[in-house]
Design an enzyme around this catalytic site. Structure first.
Site, PDB file in Angstrom:
ATOM      1  N   GLY A  54       0.964  -0.837  -0.212  1.00 50.13           N
ATOM      2  CA  GLY A  54      -0.248  -0.285   0.126  1.00 50.13           C
ATOM      3  C   GLY A  54       0.584   1.440   0.380  1.00 50.13           C
ATOM      4  CB  ALA A  55       1.198   3.753  -2.156  1.00 51.24           C
ATOM      5  NE  ARG A  90       5.782  -2.466  -4.178  1.00 51.93           N
ATOM      6  CZ  ARG A  90       4.566  -3.385  -4.095  1.00 51.93           C
ATOM      7  NH1 ARG A  90       3.451  -2.775  -2.766  1.00 51.93           N
ATOM      8  NH2 ARG A  90       3.667  -4.070  -5.466  1.00 51.93           N
ATOM      9  CD  GLN A 203      -3.026  -6.197  -4.345  1.00 55.82           C
ATOM     10  OE1 GLN A 203      -2.949  -7.322  -4.782  1.00 55.82           O
ATOM     11  NE2 GLN A 203      -1.366  -6.087  -4.521  1.00 55.82           N
ATOM     12  CG  ASP A 243       0.483   2.085  -6.005  1.00 56.13           C
ATOM     13  OD1 ASP A 243      -0.417   1.389  -6.823  1.00 56.13           O
ATOM     14  OD2 ASP A 243       0.813   1.924  -5.004  1.00 56.13           O
ATOM     15  CG  ASN A 253      -4.165   2.137  -8.332  1.00 54.95           C
ATOM     16  OD1 ASN A 253      -3.165   2.238  -7.352  1.00 54.95           O
ATOM     17  ND2 ASN A 253      -5.780   1.892  -8.626  1.00 54.95           N
ATOM     18  CE  LYS A 254      -1.160  -3.478  -7.018  1.00 56.11           C
ATOM     19  NZ  LYS A 254       0.110  -3.837  -7.546  1.00 56.11           N
TER      20      LYS A 254
HETATM   21  C1  LIG Z   1      -3.645   4.060  -0.792  1.00 53.93           C
HETATM   22  S1  LIG Z   1      -2.606   2.278  -1.130  1.00 53.93           S
HETATM   23  C2  LIG Z   1      -2.464   2.375  -3.520  1.00 53.93           C
HETATM   24  C3  LIG Z   1      -2.271   2.122  -3.822  1.00 53.93           C
HETATM   25  O1  LIG Z   1      -0.978   1.119  -3.707  1.00 53.93           O
HETATM   26  C4  LIG Z   1      -1.549  -0.657  -3.993  1.00 53.93           C
HETATM   27  O2  LIG Z   1      -0.536  -1.267  -4.438  1.00 53.93           O
HETATM   28  P1  LIG Z   1       0.508  -2.777  -3.557  1.00 53.93           P
HETATM   29  O3  LIG Z   1      -0.985  -3.351  -3.105  1.00 53.93           O
HETATM   30  O4  LIG Z   1       1.569  -3.323  -5.123  1.00 53.93           O
HETATM   31  O5  LIG Z   1       1.389  -2.305  -2.844  1.00 53.93           O
HETATM   32  C5  LIG Z   1      -3.036  -0.009  -5.131  1.00 53.93           C
HETATM   33  O6  LIG Z   1      -2.121  -0.335  -6.490  1.00 53.93           O
HETATM   34  C6  LIG Z   1      -3.324   0.779  -3.944  1.00 53.93           C
HETATM   35  O7  LIG Z   1      -4.071   1.586  -5.051  1.00 53.93           O
END
Ligand SMILES: CSC[C@H]1O[C@H](OP(=O)(O)O)[C@H](O)[C@@H]1O
Length: 363
Positions: A54-55, A90, A203, A243, A253-254
């Site tokens: 999570g960013a 990351r 996720q 992100d 984003n994801k």
């Molecule tokens: C508020 S979380 C923002 C963003 O981070 C996540 O990525 P990850 O699960 O790979 O760390 C995802 O893209 C969320 O939308």
């Protein structure tokens, strides 16, 4: 937010005053297990492996990792070396670099014996700032959901589609995309959330776990169902996290977010992105060419993890051993597909003019 009635943040200082505790997100939603991280290498591993993800949250946890590095060696050389090591864990979420830079700036002018203490204090401030920021994102996003609710027949829920997990477990607390949903639910608004599973790391299961724990009605769907739901008038709004947002409003984003934005545009459905100030990167203009997209292990695509039929949690293969796989973890949605941005300072358009007006100090 609460787990079984007990309030938690997703990162907190351990009783020893130098380690931190997080939830191991590779075990969620099947098990709620705390992890203690006591040095910068453990923090780096937790970020790389997505035990913490999570960013905004990886920024906060990375900040504590740098504080731990300074406890071991308060030299500027070690500060810079450890910040670089943590920053490489990351590449896409700008929050990690933002938080590490903030720690470096906070300690650089202190004498060596004061640097670790100053770093821990700044990491704590980053966490408190994130909580208040996300609460405000919820307030501004709630107004948006109220506007939609006002146009619907009484008793019909506001139907939100979200992708990945931008909930409280992805931040220090409250979440970003889910923050308005929690506030709407708590205010008594009828809300229903379509939760994208979000292959390959799923996720969406974290989002479903969060929403279920808070009593928010939701339906878990495949990533590929979103377009169909929008075509059949089953979605009122799409709200996602991010992100990194560039100065002209491009959104990283994801993986899969871009496809949802295309489907939303084609069906005239508002597509909103929730972000804290720590996700805004005014040093980058063109997201498609300038934002680094993390390529993760192909094993995350060829196998999936979940609860096994005979109990326990494990991985099963979902592709032949002989098949190569690719795993870009993020994509970039161009600003032209974004209806607007929900920030702690209010809502704005996805444009340089709107972002510069909302964050003049960042211009
Ligand atoms: C508020 S979380 C923002 C963003 O981070 C996540 O990525 P990850 O699960 O790979 O760390 C995802 O893209 C969320 O939308």
């Amino acid at each position: 937010m609460k787990i079984n009635g007990t309030p938690y943040r997703s990162v907190w200082l351990d009783a020893d005053g130098r380690s931190i505790r997080i939830f191991d997100q590779t075990r969620l939603p099947w098990a709620v297990e705390e992890l203690v991280l006591s040095d910068e290498e453990a923090v780096a591993h937790a970020i790389r492996s997505m035990q913490v993800r999570g960013a905004p949250l990886i920024g906060a946890v990375g900040a504590y990792g740098l504080a731990m590095a300074l406890r071991r060696d308060p030299s500027i050389e070690n500060l810079e070396r450890s910040a670089a090591m943590l920053n490489e864990t990351r590449p896409t979420a700008v929050n990690l670099k933002w938080a590490l830079d903030r720690i470096c700036a906070a300690v650089r002018n202190h004498p060596p014996e004061r640097r670790a203490e100053a770093a821990y204090a700044e990491a704590a401030a980053i966490c408190d700032d994130d909580v208040e920021t996300n609460r405000k994102i919820g307030e501004h996003g709630l107004e948006l959901l109220k506007e939609i609710a006002a146009r619907k027949p009484p008793g019909e829920p506001v139907r939100v589609l979200t992708h990945c997990n931008a909930g409280w477990i992805a931040t220090v607390d409250y979440g970003t995309a889910l923050s308005p949903i929690y506030q709407a639910h708590d205010a008594g608004m009828d809300v229903h959330v379509w939760v994208d599973e979000t292959r390959p790391r799923n996720q969406g299961a974290l989002t479903a776990w969060e929403l279920g724990s808070h009593g928010v009605p939701h339906t878990f769907v495949t990533d590929n169902a979103g377009g169909h739901l929008m075509q059949h008038g089953m979605v009122d709004i799409v709200i996602v996290g991010t992100d990194r947002v560039t100065r002209n409003g491009d959104v990283a984003n994801k993986i899969g977010t871009y496809l949802k934005a295309l489907a939303a545009k084609d069906n005239d459905i508002p597509f909103w992105v929730a972000l804290p100030h720590s996700t805004l990167d005014m040093s980058v203009r063109d997201g498609l060419t300038e934002i680094p997209i993390e390529e993760r292990s192909s094993a995350e695509v060829t196998a999936t993890t979940g609860r096994l039929p005979k109990g326990g949690v494990g991985a099963i293969r979902v592709a032949p051993e002989s098949s190569p796989a690719a795993n870009p973890a993020f994509d970039v949605t161009p600003a032209r597909l974004v209806t607007g941005l929900i920030t702690e300072r209010g809502r704005c358009g996805a444009s340089e003019e709107a972002l510069s007006a909302l964050y003049p100090e960042k211009v």
